[in-house]
Design an enzyme around this catalytic site. Structure first.
Site, PDB file in Angstrom:
ATOM      1  N   HIS A  49     -14.103 -28.186  -1.980  1.00  0.00           N
ATOM      2  CA  HIS A  49     -15.096 -28.341  -3.052  1.00  0.00           C
ATOM      3  C   HIS A  49     -14.813 -29.608  -3.853  1.00  0.00           C
ATOM      4  O   HIS A  49     -14.098 -29.560  -4.855  1.00  0.00           O
ATOM      5  CB  HIS A  49     -15.043 -27.139  -4.003  1.00  0.00           C
TER       6      HIS A  49
ATOM      7  N   GLU B  69     -16.563 -31.065  -5.881  1.00  0.00           N
ATOM      8  CA  GLU B  69     -17.137 -31.007  -7.236  1.00  0.00           C
ATOM      9  C   GLU B  69     -16.105 -30.643  -8.297  1.00  0.00           C
ATOM     10  O   GLU B  69     -16.257 -31.000  -9.461  1.00  0.00           O
ATOM     11  CB  GLU B  69     -18.328 -30.031  -7.276  1.00  0.00           C
TER      12      GLU B  69
ATOM     13  N   CYS C 198     -18.436 -26.648   1.369  1.00  0.00           N
ATOM     14  CA  CYS C 198     -17.848 -25.394   1.833  1.00  0.00           C
ATOM     15  C   CYS C 198     -18.820 -24.652   2.756  1.00  0.00           C
ATOM     16  O   CYS C 198     -18.963 -25.041   3.905  1.00  0.00           O
ATOM     17  CB  CYS C 198     -17.403 -24.544   0.644  1.00  0.00           C
TER      18      CYS C 198
HETATM   19  N1  GLN Z   1     -18.272 -17.808   2.824  1.00  0.00           N
HETATM   20  C1  GLN Z   1     -17.568 -18.951   3.325  1.00  0.00           C
HETATM   21  C2  GLN Z   1     -16.092 -18.653   3.546  1.00  0.00           C
HETATM   22  O1  GLN Z   1     -15.561 -17.730   2.978  1.00  0.00           O
HETATM   23  C3  GLN Z   1     -17.734 -20.146   2.416  1.00  0.00           C
HETATM   24  C4  GLN Z   1     -17.085 -19.999   1.091  1.00  0.00           C
HETATM   25  C5  GLN Z   1     -17.553 -20.995   0.057  1.00  0.00           C
HETATM   26  O2  GLN Z   1     -18.586 -21.604   0.195  1.00  0.00           O
HETATM   27  N2  GLN Z   1     -16.817 -21.133  -1.015  1.00  0.00           N
HETATM   28  O3  GLN Z   1     -15.429 -19.327   4.280  1.00  0.00           O
END
Ligand code: GLN
Length: 554
Positions: free
Chosen positions: A530, A532, A388
Site C-alpha cells: 500500500h 498510499e 493490493c
Molecule cells: N483480499 C486481499 C488479500 O488478503 C487483498 C487485501 C488488500 O487489498 N489489502 O490478499
C-alpha cells in the site's frame, strides 16, 4: 522533561479532533520541538484490523505492522514521522496487558482494580512513548466524546497524570458550536455543557478549540471564556476549511502555538512553517484539474457516501496532484455497476477520467466489476494504479484475457479455480483454519527490490524512498507496507511473464512479486503493498506522482 497535551472532544464526534491534534503537532514542530502523537481508541478491539471499513473507516498500517485508526495516518502525514504500535492505545490493549501482568504476578499479590490499575497502565504506555522517542511533546488524543461512558478511564488517566506532573500537562477541548438554520446564530451552550462534563471528570480545559462552520466572533469568544472558565485568548476559532492542511495556519493566526508554549513555560526555538504555507497556497490557487476515478465498494452507507475507508488513498492522490500543480477531482465508482447487462456501456464511461485507481479490499463482492474496469484500462491505455487487491485483480485480468487462462482467479474468491494465479500465503492458511484472524495478515513494512529499467524503478529513482547501493551489487531496495493474506502465485510467473507482464518489484527474502506492470501502456502498475500509507503532503509517493503525471499527459 517532556510535556503532555491531552486532547478530548466535546458535543459530538467527527468534528476533526484527529486533524486538530495533527495540526497542534505541526505547529509545535515548526517551532523547533520534537513531537509524538498517541491515539487512544476506547473500543474493546485490540486493534482496528478486524473491523469493517464501512464501520470504522480506513485501517491504517504502520511500519511495524500495527493495524490502527486512520488518525495515526493523519499524525504521520502532518508530522512526517513513522509511528508504531506504541502510538496506538485501545481499551482492549490496556485490559489485555493488565490481565497478562496479573497472571504473571506482576502486581505483587494485591487486588488489581479498575481504578487505579487501568489508568496507570494507560499512563505507563504514554510515558513509554515519551521515553523511547525522547520527544519534547507527547500529544494524546482521547477518542470519543466527553460525557460518554467509554472513555472515562482515559480521562481518569489524564487527570491522574496532571496530578503527577502538574505544570507539564495541558488539556485541550475540541468542541463544536452549531449554527441551527432556523435560529441563524452560533450557539455556545453545548460547549458549556461539554466543559461541565469534563469538570465532572476532574479536568478543566486550558484551551478550547472551537469548531464551527464559521469563525467565532468576539461575543462568542467572551461568552465561552466566562462560562467555561478559560481565558479569552485561549478560545481558538476553528472554522470549517476546504483543506485540512490549512488548519495549522488557521490555528497560528489565533496564536495557538504561543499560548501553549507560554502555559508550559517554554520559548520557541525556531519558527518555520514556510514550506507548509507554500503547500497551502498551491492547494488554494491551483485550478487545473486532474480527474481520478476510484473503483471500490466501501463507500455506501444508507443515503450517504462515506469516503473515510480510503482516506490514505485520497490523500496520496492529493499530495501527488498538488506537487504537479493540479487540483485533484476524485470520483467514486461503485464496482458493482460494471457487473450485469449495462456494463459495457458503463465501461466506456471510464474514458471521461484521466486515470483509474482500484484500491485494496476483501471478499468477493464487486470483484468482477473491478476486473472489467481494469481490463478496460489496459486495453484503452487509460492510466491505472492497482493497490493490493487492485494488483491482484490486474493479475487475474491479465491471466484471463492475455494468457487465455479461462476463469483464472484468486483462491480468495474461487477456492476451486483451475488457475489460481493469486493464492493464499502458506502460513495464512493455518491462521484462517484456526480462526486466528486478529493481527495475523502479512502486515507492515517489507523490503522490495526494484528491477532496473522498469517504470516503477524509474518512478522511485527520483525519490528519497529508495535505498541505493545497499550492497556492492548496487541493488535498488525500497520498503513498503503490506496488509494481505494472498499473493501472486509463483507457479504462474512463467506464463504471465512470457505474455508481457513485468515483475518490477520482488521481495528478496521470500521471492514474492510485489509490483507488476505492463509494457506498451502509458502507466499500468499494480502493487501488492500500500504505497498510499507512505505518502506525505510535502513528499508525495513516487508511484502516485508518476501515475498522476501520466493522467495529466492523457
Ligand atoms: N483480499 C486481499 C488479500 O488478503 C487483498 C487485501 C488488500 O487489498 N489489502 O490478499
Amino acid at each position: 522533561m517532556p510535556k503532555y497535551i491531552f486532547v478530548a472532544g466535546g458535543v459530538m464526534s467527527g468534528i476533526g479532533k484527529g486533524t486538530a491534534v495533527s495540526s497542534v503537532g505541526k505547529i509545535l514542530q515548526s517551532k523547533g520541538f520534537k513531537v509524538q502523537a498517541v491515539k487512544i481508541d476506547p473500543y474493546i478491539n485490540v486493534d482496528a484490523g478486524t473491523m469493517n471499513p464501512i464501520e470504522h473507516g480506513e485501517i491504517f498500517v504502520t511500519d511495524d505492522g500495527t493495524e490502527c485508526d486512520q488518525d495515526v495516518g493523519n499524525y504521520e502525514r502532518f508530522l512526517d514521522e513513522n509511528l508504531s504500535s506504541d502510538n496506538y492505545i485501545t481499551t482492549g490493549r490496556v485490559y489485555q496487558a493488565v490481565i497478562r501482568k496479573e497472571r504473571n504476578m506482576e502486581y505483587g499479590g494485591r487486588c488489581v482494580e479498575v481504578v487505579p490499575d487501568i489508568p496507570n497502565e494507560v499512563i505507563y504506555r504514554i510515558e513509554k512513548v515519551a521515553k523511547k522517542s525522547k520527544a519534547d511533546f507527547i500529544l494524546i488524543e482521547i477518542g470519543g466524546t466527553v460525557g460518554e461512558y467509554q472513555n472515562l478511564l482515559f480521562l481518569e488517566a489524564a487527570r491522574m497524570m496532571r496530578l503527577k506532573k502538574n505544570q507539564n500537562v495541558l488539556f485541550i477541548l475540541v468542541s463544536y458550536l452549531p449554527i441551527p438554520q432556523k435560529i441563524g446564530e452560533m450557539k455556545t451552550k453545548p460547549t458549556q455543557t461539554a466543559v461541565r462534563l469534563l469538570n465532572e471528570a476532574g479536568i478543566q480545559p486550558d484551551i478550547i478549540l472551537a469548531r464551527s462552520r464559521l469563525p467565532l466572533d468576539e461575543p462568542r469568544k467572551k461568552k465561552i471564556s466566562t462560562f467555561c472558565n478559560v481565558q479569552r485568548e485561549d478560545v481558538i476559532s476553528a472554522p470549517d476549511v476546504d483543506s485540512i492542511y490549512e488548519i495549522p495556519l488557521n490555528f497560528e493566526k489565533e496564536n495557538l502555538g504561543q499560548r501553549i508554549l507560554k502555559k508550559l513555560g517554554l520559548k520557541a526555538r525556531k519558527k518555520n512553517l514556510s514550506d507548509w504555507k507554500k503547500l497551502v497556497e498551491t492547494i488554494k490557487k491551483t485550478k487545473k484539474q486532474v480527474k481520478i476515478g476510484i473503483v471500490g465498494k466501501y463507500f455506501g452507507s444508507g443515503n450517504f457516501t462515506l469516503t473515510d475507508s480510503y482516506i490514505s488513498v485520497i490523500e496520496a492522490i492529493k499530495h501527488a496532484a498538488w506537487s504537479l500543480n493540479r487540483k485533484p477531482k476524485i470520483h467514486w465508482i461503485s464496482a458493482e455497476d460494471y457487473e450485469g447487462c449495462l456494463s459495457s456501456r458503463r465501461l466506456r464511461g471510464l474514458k471521461k477520467y484521466d486515470g483509474i485507481i482500484v484500491p485494496g479490499g476483501f471478499g468477493k463482492r464487486g470483484v468482477e466489476g473491478k476486473i472489467k474496469a481494469i481490463g478496460f484500462c489496459r486495453e484503452n491505455k487509460l492510466p491505472f494504479l492497482g493497490l493490493c487487491l487492485g494488483m491482484q485483480l490486474a493479475t487475474i485480468e491479465f491471466a484471463r484475457n492475455v494468457c487465455g487462462l479461462k476463469n483464472a482467479n484468486s483462491t480468495e474468491f474461487d477456492p476451486k479455480t483451475k488457475y489460481p494465479v493469486i493464492d493464499i500465503i502458506p502460513e495464512q492458511k493455518i491462521f484462517l483454519k484456526k480462526k486466528r484472524y486478529g493481527g495475523t495478515m502479512r502486515l507492515g513494512a517489507y523490503k522490495c527490490e526494484l528491477k532496473t529499467g522498469t517504470k516503477s524503478w524509474r518512478a522511485y529513482l527520483s525519490s528519497n524512498l529508495l535505498t541505493k547501493k545497499v550492497n556492492l551489487e548496487k541493488k535498488y531496495i525500497i520498503s513498503e507496507r503490506h496488509r494481505h493474506r494472498y499473493e501472486l502465485n509463483n507457479k504462474f510467473r512463467g506464463i504471465l511473464e512470457k505474455r508481457g507482464l513485468v515483475f518490477s518489484g520482488i521481495n528478496p527474502e521470500r521471492n514474492l512479486v510485489e509490483i507488476i506492470e505492463t509494457k506498451d501502456h502509458p502507466f499500468f502498475v499494480g502493487t501488492q503493498f500500500h504505497p498510499e500509507f507512505k505518502s506525505r503532503p510535502l513528499r508525495p509517493h513516487p508511484l502516485f506522482r508518476e501515475f498522476i503525471k501520466r493522467c495529466i499527459k492523457k
